[in-house]
Write a protein that holds these residues in place. Structure first.
Motif, short mmCIF file in Angstrom:
data_model
loop_
_atom_site.label_atom_id
_atom_site.label_comp_id
_atom_site.label_asym_id
_atom_site.label_seq_id
_atom_site.Cartn_x
_atom_site.Cartn_y
_atom_site.Cartn_z
N PHE A 237 31.33 26.18 36.05
CA PHE A 237 31.36 26.94 37.29
C PHE A 237 30.64 26.15 38.38
CE2 PHE A 237 32.47 30.21 34.37
CZ PHE A 237 33.17 31.16 35.09
N LEU A 238 31.05 26.37 39.61
CA LEU A 238 30.46 25.69 40.76
C LEU A 238 29.75 26.69 41.66
CD1 LEU A 238 30.81 22.59 41.09
CD2 LEU A 238 32.63 23.64 39.72
N GLY A 244 27.50 32.51 45.67
CA GLY A 244 28.23 32.96 44.49
C GLY A 244 28.75 31.79 43.69
N LEU A 245 29.16 32.08 42.46
CA LEU A 245 29.74 31.06 41.59
C LEU A 245 31.26 31.18 41.63
CD1 LEU A 245 27.46 31.48 38.44
CD2 LEU A 245 27.16 29.90 40.35
N THR A 246 31.94 30.05 41.43
CA THR A 246 33.39 30.07 41.38
C THR A 246 33.87 29.10 40.32
OG1 THR A 246 35.39 30.03 42.76
CG2 THR A 246 33.81 28.24 43.08
N THR A 247 35.15 29.22 39.97
CA THR A 247 35.72 28.38 38.93
C THR A 247 36.00 26.97 39.46
OG1 THR A 247 37.97 29.05 39.52
CG2 THR A 247 36.82 30.38 37.87
N ALA A 493 22.66 33.27 39.74
CA ALA A 493 23.70 33.61 40.72
C ALA A 493 24.85 34.38 40.07
CB ALA A 493 24.24 32.33 41.37
N PRO A 494 25.43 35.32 40.80
CA PRO A 494 26.60 36.04 40.30
C PRO A 494 27.88 35.24 40.55
CG PRO A 494 26.04 36.87 42.46
CD PRO A 494 25.01 35.81 42.12
N VAL A 495 28.92 35.56 39.80
CA VAL A 495 30.26 35.06 40.14
C VAL A 495 30.73 35.87 41.33
CG1 VAL A 495 32.62 34.73 39.36
CG2 VAL A 495 30.72 34.44 37.74
N GLY A 496 31.13 35.21 42.40
CA GLY A 496 31.48 35.96 43.61
C GLY A 496 32.45 35.21 44.48
N TYR A 497 33.04 35.93 45.42
CA TYR A 497 33.96 35.31 46.38
C TYR A 497 34.02 36.16 47.63
CZ TYR A 497 37.70 32.19 47.82
OH TYR A 497 38.44 31.23 48.48
N ALA A 528 40.69 39.09 42.69
CA ALA A 528 41.50 38.16 41.92
C ALA A 528 40.76 36.84 41.71
CB ALA A 528 42.83 37.91 42.64
N ALA A 529 40.06 36.36 42.74
CA ALA A 529 39.30 35.12 42.62
C ALA A 529 38.14 35.28 41.64
CB ALA A 529 38.79 34.67 43.99
N VAL A 530 37.46 36.42 41.71
CA VAL A 530 36.30 36.66 40.83
C VAL A 530 36.75 36.86 39.39
CG1 VAL A 530 34.42 38.28 40.33
CG2 VAL A 530 34.86 37.55 42.68
N ALA A 531 37.90 37.50 39.19
CA ALA A 531 38.37 37.80 37.83
C ALA A 531 38.58 36.54 36.99
CB ALA A 531 39.68 38.60 37.91
N LYS A 532 38.81 35.40 37.65
CA LYS A 532 39.03 34.15 36.91
C LYS A 532 37.77 33.70 36.17
CE LYS A 532 42.53 32.54 40.19
NZ LYS A 532 42.88 31.52 41.21
N GLY A 533 36.60 34.18 36.60
CA GLY A 533 35.38 33.73 35.96
C GLY A 533 34.41 34.83 35.59
N SER A 534 34.80 36.09 35.79
CA SER A 534 33.86 37.19 35.53
C SER A 534 33.88 37.67 34.10
CB SER A 534 34.17 38.37 36.46
OG SER A 534 35.45 38.90 36.18
N PHE A 535 34.96 37.33 33.37
CA PHE A 535 35.10 37.73 31.96
C PHE A 535 34.90 39.24 31.79
CE2 PHE A 535 33.39 33.35 31.90
CZ PHE A 535 34.50 32.72 31.37
N GLY A 536 35.48 40.01 32.71
CA GLY A 536 35.46 41.46 32.59
C GLY A 536 34.16 42.13 33.01
N ALA A 537 33.23 41.39 33.60
CA ALA A 537 31.95 41.97 34.01
C ALA A 537 32.16 42.94 35.17
CB ALA A 537 30.98 40.88 34.43
#
Length: 690
Positions: A237-238, A244-247, A493-497, A528-537
Motif C-alpha cells: 500500500f502507498l 490515507g492509504l491506497t493500492t 493510517a487508514p485506507v482512504g480516498y 470503490a477505491a477504498v474497497a480495493k484495499g479495505s478487505f471488508g473493514a
C-alpha cells in the motif's frame, strides 16, 4: 507465521523502516540509494527482518511512502510529456492566473511549465460551463497529432480540456484514440486527476501527474517484484498526501497524490501521539535529513488543504511554485534538515540550504567525500551527537572532517573558529524553522499558546527545545521511535480516498436534488477505491463543501452532514459557514449570498480508537543517573559545559532529568536545554517542560 506489518519511508538522506510484530516494534535507518531507491529499501528489509528474527514471508502488510515524485518534479527528471488541450488554451499553464509572488521585482522568475510550448498541442472542441457541447471534438485533428507525438518521442500524455470537469466526454474520446495508436504511452485525464474548476490548477496537476507517472509506475513495479523475489508477498500500500492509504494500482495511476506521502505519515504519527496523551492542541515538528515539516493538529486531526505548491523558485514564497490541486495534509516544509548545507552569502550572513548534501556524499562528517558543512556537521561540532552511535552505529562520524568543513566554508569567511561557526549555523537553522512556524500559524488564524510541540525525525528532538523557546511553547514531547516517526505513522493510517467535484450552487437558488445526486455518486467512487484495499473493514464518510461569499476569489472548507440534504439544512450550513469565516477573518458579512464551488467526499476505514493514557499525578519520580558526561556548547549562551548523557533504553517510567542533558538512542538524540526538565511518561515518552 506472524502478522507482521512493515512501513518504509524513503527520504532524501535516510530510508526509515518500522516493523510491528508480536506486540513488539523494530526500527532502523539506512542511507537512501538515490540512483535506485528500491536497493536501499531491500537492504533495509533484509536488515530489519533479520534483527526482528522473522522471514520476509511473515510480513502481512507493507506500507510505503516516498518523496520520489516530488524530487522528480523539483529536479525536472520526469518523462517527456505532451499536453493536448482545447484550441486557444495551450498557454494556460504558462500564463497561470497572472499573479506575481513579488509585486515589485521587475526581473521576477516564474516557474517554467513542465511541458514546453511546442508539445502543448491544441485540438478544436468546446464545451460550455454546464458541459453542453458547443463545438464537437475534431477527431481527425486528434489523429493528426499521432505522428507528432511519435516523432517527439513523447513518453506520457496529459489531456486537459475546457470544462472537462463537468463533462469528460471529449477527454475520454481523445484517450480512446490514443490507446488505439499509442497503447504503450500512459495518458492522464484532467477529469480524473483533478475534476475541479480553475483551468490553470487543473491542467498543472494533470501535467504533473503525467510527468511523474512513467517513472513512479516503473519504480513501484520494480519494488513490488523485488519484494516478491525476496519472499515478501504481502500486499503493498502507498501513503497518499491526504493521509490515507491506497493500492499500488491507484498509486501507479495517480502518482501525483503521493507527493507529500512521507510528511503526511509524520502528521498522522503526531495525531496518534496527541490522542494517546490527551493533547487536543499540538504542533507537529518533523525534522529529517533534507527538510523540516511543521503541521498544526487540533482535536487530534491534522489541518488539511485542497492545494499544494511544488518546486518553488522563490524560497518560502507562496505563489512561486507549480500548483497542484490534490488533497493534502497542510503543513509548511522548509529546506532545513540535517543534510542542509551551510554557506555565507555576499552580505556576510550565514545561510542554510535549500541545497542538501543528501545521502551521497552526505555531510562532511559522513566521510563519503562531502566537503561542505551541513547542519549535522554543526551539531557534531557542538557536542550534540555521539560519533560512534549515529544512525544506530551503522556509521561512525568524522569530527575532524566536520571541523574542517565548517572552518573552510563559514569560519574563515567570518573570522570564527569551527565551534563558533557551528553555533551560528545551528542558531540560524533554528530561527529559520521558528520563523516558518510563526508564519504558518498566522496564515492559519491560530496561535501557539497552550500547544505542545511533538518532535520527531532524526533532527527534531535535537532542535525541539530551542525552536519551542523561539515560538513561545513551554512543553515538548518526544515519543518513542521518534527517529522514524513518519514510518510509524504509516502503520496508523487508514485506507482512504477523497473524491472532489465541482458543482456551482448558491444558497438563494440551492438545488438539493442535484447536490444529493452528486454527493451520492462521489461516495460510490470513493467507496470503490477504498474497497480495493479495505478487505471488508468498516468505513466512515466525511463530506465538505468549499464556499465563499459571492464576489470573493477563494473558498473556505465547511463540513456537511452525512445525510440527504433538504431546504431545512441550508440555514444550518450557512450558520456553519459564517462561523468558519469569522474564525479566519474576525467577522462574517451579513446579507451577502454564499456560493458553493465544489464538494469533497472522503471515505476511510475505521481505525482502532486510542484511549488517552491516564495520568498519574503525584507518582514518585526518580532522578535519572547519567551514563557519562560530554562537553556541549550551549547555543543560547555560547558557553561550553559538561552535559549529562543518558541512554534512553535505560530510562524507565517517571525517570526525571534536569537540563542541560542529552538523551541518546539509535535513531536520534533528545536535547534537554538549560532551564528545561524532563520526565519519562508511562508510555515511555520524554515530556519536557520549561
Amino acid at each position: 507465521m506472524t502478522s507482521a506489518r512493515l512501513a518504509v519511508d524513503i527520504g532524501g538522506t535516510f530510508t526509515d523502516l518500522a516493523l510491528e510484530h508480536g506486540g513488539r516494534r523494530t526500527t532502523i535507518k539506512v542511507l537512501t540509494t538515490s540512483a535506485a531507491p528500491e536497493r536501499g529499501v531491500m537492504d533495509g528489509v533484509r536488515t530489519i527482518t533479520n534483527t526482528a528474527g522473522i522471514a520476509p514471508a511473515d510480513i502481512a502488510l507493507i506500507i510505503h511512502g516516498t518523496t520520489l515524485a516530488t524530487n522528480s518534479i523539483i529536479e525536472r527528471k520526469g518523462a517527456r510529456t505532451a499536453l493536448i488541450t482545447t484550441e486557444g488554451f495551450r498557454d494556460v499553464i504558462a500564463m497561470g492566473n497572472e499573479s506575481r509572488y513579488d509585486q515589485y521585482d521587475l526581473n521576477i522568475t516564474l516557474p517554467e511549465p513542465l511541458v514546453p510550448r511546442h508539445l502543448r498541442l491544441p485540438v478544436p472542441e468546446r464545451l460550455d460551463n454546464t458541459g453542453q457541447v458547443l463545438l464537437k471534438l475534431d477527431e481527425a485533428a486528434v489523429r493528426a497529432l499521432i505522428p507528432v507525438l511519435r516523432d517527439e518521442r513523447v513518453e506520457s500524455i496529459a489531456i486537459g480540456l475546457l470544462h472537462a470537469f463537468v463533462n469528460p466526454i471529449h477527454e475520454q474520446t481523445i484517450q480512446a484514440i490514443l490507446r488505439q495508436e499509442l497503447p504503450d504511452v500512459p495518458v492522464s485525464l484532467s477529469s480524473e486527476v483533478s475534476p475541479e474548476m480553475r483551468e490553470w490548477e487543473r491542467f498543472s496537476t494533470t501535467v504533473a501527474n503525467a510527468y511523474v507517472q512513467p517513472m513512479m509506475a516503473r519504480y513501484l513495479r520494480r519494488l513490488e517484484a523485488d519484494l516478491h523475489a525476496a519472499g515478501a508477498a504481502a500486499p503493498l500500500f502507498l501513503m497518499m498526501s491526504g493521509g490515507g492509504l491506497t493500492t499500488i494500482e491507484t498509486a501507479c495511476r495517480f502518482p501525483i497524490r503521493l507527493v507529500e506521502s512521507g510528511p503526511a505519515g509524520g502528521a498522522i504519527f503526531s495525531a496518534h501521539i496527541a490522542r494517546e496523551c490527551g493533547l487536543d492542541s499540538v504542533l507537529s515538528f518533523d525534522m529529517g535529513g533534507t527538510t523540516a515539516k511543521i503541521c498544526l493538529i487540533d482535536n487530534y486531526k491534522p489541518q488539511t488543504a485542497r492545494s499544494f505548491e511544488v518546486a518553488r523558485v522563490g524560497r518560502f514564497r507562496k505563489g512561486s511554485g507549480l500548483p497542484l490541486r490534490i488533497p493534502v495534509i497542510e503543513m509548511v516544509e522548509i529546506g532545513a534538515g540535517g543534510g542542509s548545507i551551510a554557506h555565507v552569502d555576499t552580505m556576510g550572513r550565514i545561510g542554510i540550504g535549500p541545497e542538501s548534501a543528501g545521502a551521497d556524499p552526505g555531510p562532511a562528517c559522513y566521510g563519503k567525500g562531502g566537503v561542505h558543512p551541513a547542519v549535522t556537521d554543526a551539531n557534531l561540532a557542538l557536542g550534540r551527537y555521539d560519533p560512534a552511535r549515529f544512525a544506530g552505529g551503522s556509521m561512525k562520524l568524522d569530527l575532524t572532517a566536520a571541523h574542517d568543513a565548517l572552518l573552510a566554508d563559514v569560519g574563515a569567511r567570518l573570522s570564527l573558529s569551527a565551534e563558533l561557526a557551528a553555533l551560528g549555523v545551528v542558531e540560524m537553522v533554528d530561527e529559520n524553522m521558528a520563523n516558518a512556524a510563526r508564519v504558518h500559524a498566522i496564515e492559519s488564524g491560530k496561535t501557539y499558546q497552550g500547544r505542545t510541540l511533538i518532535a520527531f525525525g532524526g533532527g527534531g528532538p535535537v532542535h525541539a527545545c530551542r525552536v519551542a523557546e523561539k515560538i513561545g511553547i513551554t512543553r515538548v514531547l518526544v515519543p518513542s521511535g521518534a527517529g522514524v516517526g513518519s514510518a510509524i505513522g504509516f502503520l496508523r493510517a487508514p485506507v482512504g480516498y477523497e473524491v472532489v467535484r465541482s458543482l456551482y450552487q448558491r444558497f438563494s437558488t440551492f438545488d438539493a436534488a442535484a447536490v444529493n445526486d452528486l454527493l451520492d455518486n462521489m461516495r460510490q467512487d470513493a467507496e470503490a477505491a477504498v474497497a480495493k484495499g479495505s478487505f471488508g473493514a468498516l468505513t466512515t464518510e466525511t463530506r465538505t463543501a468549499y464556499m465563499r461569499y459571492v464576489g470573493q476569489g477563494h473558498e473556505i472548507p465547511v463540513p456537511l452532514p452525512n445525510a440527504v440534504l433538504g431546504d431545512k439544512d441550508i440555514p444550518l450550513i450557512r450558520e456553519c459557514y459564517d462561523r468558519e469565516y469569522a474564525r479566519f477573518f474576525d467577522r462574517p458579512v451579513p446579507g451577502s449570498d454564499v456560493e458553493i464551488m465544489s464538494y469533497a467526499v472522503v471515505v476511510t476505514t475505521v481505525t482502532d480508537k486510542v484511549a488517552p493514557m491516564p495520568s498519574s499525578p503525584g507518582a514518585p519520580r526518580t532522578e535519572a543517573k547519567p551514563a557519562r558526561t560530554q562537553l556541549v556548547r550551549d547555543t543560547t549562551t555560547g558557553t561550553v559545559s559538561a552535559w549529562a548523557i543518558h541512554d534512553r533504553d535505560t530510562l524507565g517510567p517517571d525517570a526525571y532529568i534536569t537540563g542541560p542533558a542529552v538523551v541518546v538512542e539509535d535513531e536520534t538524540s533528545t536535547l534537554i536545554g538549560p532551564g528545561w526538565t524532563a520526565v519519562v511518561s508511562a508510555l515511555g515518552y520524554i515530556e519536557m517542560t520549561r
